[in-house]
Design an enzyme around this catalytic site. Sequence first.
Site, short mmCIF file in Angstrom:
data_model
loop_
_atom_site.label_atom_id
_atom_site.label_comp_id
_atom_site.label_asym_id
_atom_site.label_seq_id
_atom_site.Cartn_x
_atom_site.Cartn_y
_atom_site.Cartn_z
N GLY A 1 11.44 5.07 -11.70
CA GLY A 1 12.12 4.26 -11.00
C GLY A 1 13.41 4.27 -11.04
CB ALA A 2 15.56 6.57 -12.86
CE1 TYR B 1 4.92 -5.98 -6.49
CE2 TYR B 1 5.01 -8.16 -7.01
CZ TYR B 1 5.38 -7.04 -7.03
OH TYR B 1 6.74 -6.75 -7.88
#
Length: 226
Positions: free
Chosen positions: A11-12, A136
């Site tokens: 997720g950079a 979630y």
Amino acid sequence: MDQRPHALVTGASSGIGAAIVEQLLRDGWRVTGISRRLATFDHPAFDHLSLDLDDVDSIADALAGFTPTALVHAAGLLKVGALGSLDHDDGAAMWRLHVDVAGRLANALAPRLPNGGRIVFIGSRTASGAAGRGQYAATKAALVALARSWALELAPRGITVNVVAPAATETPMLKDPSRANVTPKLPPIGRFIRPEEVAAAVAFLLSTEAAAITGQQLVVCGGSSL
């Protein structure tokens, strides 16, 4: 040979993942950022691995050449929905990214982590339950169970496994129009959590000073869980 510690960060390209990359580069780490979109950081110690984590069967092969010091799984996805109108495809996508990918990353890399290595997952304060976010929340709760289980397995090697669980954080996910019916709650401190605050917590857990902290969930919530 480069003697700097080496972190893989998913997720950079944005949000919390990008903040973690920036923090670790400042701290003297070598960082490989993993994302679908190109992540560009003007730093000689950064490189990018283009990888679609949704293609879970490609993960092990993509990581075959890596022997990092630490793994940080920060890639995330939030889809909301009340009971009675749940989208099961959304639930499956969140489970795949948060839980299945975490398992595949750790399974591929843990045997190659050095003694004293580190694993950190980005969880969520909602892991304890939140209306409209049940699917979630369940995936983030599962991350805590994984971290505690793997912390026990890896403790003899001095490898720690922890979860950093922020409340609503100032990222693109916070402004996603798809969550219009489930608005984020402002923490009691009067503002949302900043990505760099989450990154600082991750950096501490990756440090030598945190060697005795494992199997824990560090909640960064501005008082939201009180």
